[in-house]
Design a protein around this motif. Structure first.
Motif, PDB file in Angstrom:
ATOM      1  N   ILE A   4       0.871  -1.273   0.052  1.00 34.59           N
ATOM      2  CA  ILE A   4       0.153   0.110   0.180  1.00 34.59           C
ATOM      3  C   ILE A   4       0.806   1.262  -0.078  1.00 34.59           C
ATOM      4  N   ASP A   5       2.035   1.256   0.592  1.00 34.87           N
ATOM      5  CA  ASP A   5       3.000   2.528   0.717  1.00 34.87           C
ATOM      6  C   ASP A   5       3.375   2.754  -0.820  1.00 34.87           C
ATOM      7  N   ARG A  17       4.593  13.908  -2.052  1.00 31.11           N
ATOM      8  CA  ARG A  17       5.532  13.019  -2.040  1.00 31.11           C
ATOM      9  C   ARG A  17       6.800  13.498  -0.931  1.00 31.11           C
ATOM     10  N   ALA A  18       6.810  14.853  -1.142  1.00 26.16           N
ATOM     11  CA  ALA A  18       7.883  15.664  -0.419  1.00 26.16           C
ATOM     12  C   ALA A  18       7.589  15.600   1.025  1.00 26.16           C
ATOM     13  N   PHE A  19       6.334  15.826   1.130  1.00 28.33           N
ATOM     14  CA  PHE A  19       5.683  15.963   2.558  1.00 28.33           C
ATOM     15  C   PHE A  19       5.793  14.329   3.140  1.00 28.33           C
ATOM     16  N   LEU A  20       5.575  13.313   2.447  1.00 31.20           N
ATOM     17  CA  LEU A  20       5.570  12.053   3.138  1.00 31.20           C
ATOM     18  C   LEU A  20       6.928  11.519   3.318  1.00 31.20           C
ATOM     19  N   ALA A  21       7.886  12.221   2.562  1.00 27.82           N
ATOM     20  CA  ALA A  21       9.119  11.751   2.722  1.00 27.82           C
ATOM     21  C   ALA A  21       9.880  12.521   3.956  1.00 27.82           C
ATOM     22  N   SER A  22       9.328  13.558   4.144  1.00 35.27           N
ATOM     23  CA  SER A  22       9.935  14.263   5.560  1.00 35.27           C
ATOM     24  C   SER A  22       9.334  13.483   6.608  1.00 35.27           C
ATOM     25  N   LEU A  23       8.388  12.821   6.523  1.00 39.06           N
ATOM     26  CA  LEU A  23       7.761  11.889   7.704  1.00 39.06           C
ATOM     27  C   LEU A  23       8.387  10.785   7.906  1.00 39.06           C
ATOM     28  N   ASP A  24       9.485  10.600   8.591  1.00 43.27           N
ATOM     29  CA  ASP A  24      10.425   9.276   8.572  1.00 43.27           C
ATOM     30  C   ASP A  24       9.792   8.577   9.699  1.00 43.27           C
ATOM     31  N   ARG A 107       0.062  13.370  10.994  1.00 40.56           N
ATOM     32  CA  ARG A 107       0.772  12.861   9.930  1.00 40.56           C
ATOM     33  C   ARG A 107      -0.019  11.548   9.495  1.00 40.56           C
ATOM     34  N   GLU A 108      -0.779  10.775  10.653  1.00 40.88           N
ATOM     35  CA  GLU A 108      -1.478   9.446  10.198  1.00 40.88           C
ATOM     36  C   GLU A 108      -2.658  10.033   9.509  1.00 40.88           C
ATOM     37  N   VAL A 109      -3.333  11.051   9.880  1.00 44.58           N
ATOM     38  CA  VAL A 109      -4.526  11.487   9.055  1.00 44.58           C
ATOM     39  C   VAL A 109      -4.464  11.672   7.616  1.00 44.58           C
ATOM     40  N   LYS A 110      -3.038  12.310   7.364  1.00 49.51           N
ATOM     41  CA  LYS A 110      -2.743  12.620   5.814  1.00 49.51           C
ATOM     42  C   LYS A 110      -2.334  11.457   5.222  1.00 49.51           C
ATOM     43  N   ARG A 111      -1.961  10.400   5.860  1.00 44.62           N
ATOM     44  CA  ARG A 111      -1.541   9.003   5.316  1.00 44.62           C
ATOM     45  C   ARG A 111      -3.013   8.503   5.021  1.00 44.62           C
ATOM     46  N   LEU A 112      -4.106   8.494   5.858  1.00 43.84           N
ATOM     47  CA  LEU A 112      -5.248   7.942   5.548  1.00 43.84           C
ATOM     48  C   LEU A 112      -6.065   8.745   4.273  1.00 43.84           C
TER      49      LEU A 112
END
Length: 124
Positions: A4-5, A17-24, A107-112
């Protein structure tokens, strides 16, 4: 088979993509604390961070005087000051850690949101 990732990364635009890359995935305490010192309430967070050190210093000062006081009245007043400062520092730190927790939840809400958008695109 794609995870899924991998599917999320493929469906994102460059900003996401840049936002998710910043979320290690393994963000430590100091990284999260540094993140909480930025943003719209970053100035307040910096003020609270500084106040906790000032109040801790004042608390140690009260403790010192509490143990060196010569009269019972002085001891009670310094002890009261110590308790008030300990509680105040605790409340300020609770606000700061709640802010850190809020960023983790965001962060998790953004992923959802991204996952729901991918699923919606697959159905269409």
């Amino acid at each position: 088979m794609m995870t899924i990732d991998d599917r999320i990364r493929g469906a994102l635009d460059e900003d996401d993509r840049a936002f998710l890359a910043s979320l290690d995935d393994s963000r430590g305490l100091f990284t999260q604390l540094g993140d909480s010192l930025g943003g719209p309430l970053g100035g307040w967070a910096k003020l609270v961070f500084a106040l906790t050190f000032v109040m801790a210093g004042a608390m140690f000062y009260c403790v010192w005087h509490m143990f060196t006081a010569s009269e019972l009245r002085e001891t009670v007043l310094w002890a009261t000051g110590t308790v008030v400062l300990v509680m105040s520092t605790g409340f300020l730190k609770d606000w700061l850690f709640s802010r850190m927790n809020m960023f983790t939840i965001l962060r998790e809400v953004k992923r959802l949101q991204v996952q729901v958008a991918i699923l919606e695109n697959e159905r269409a």
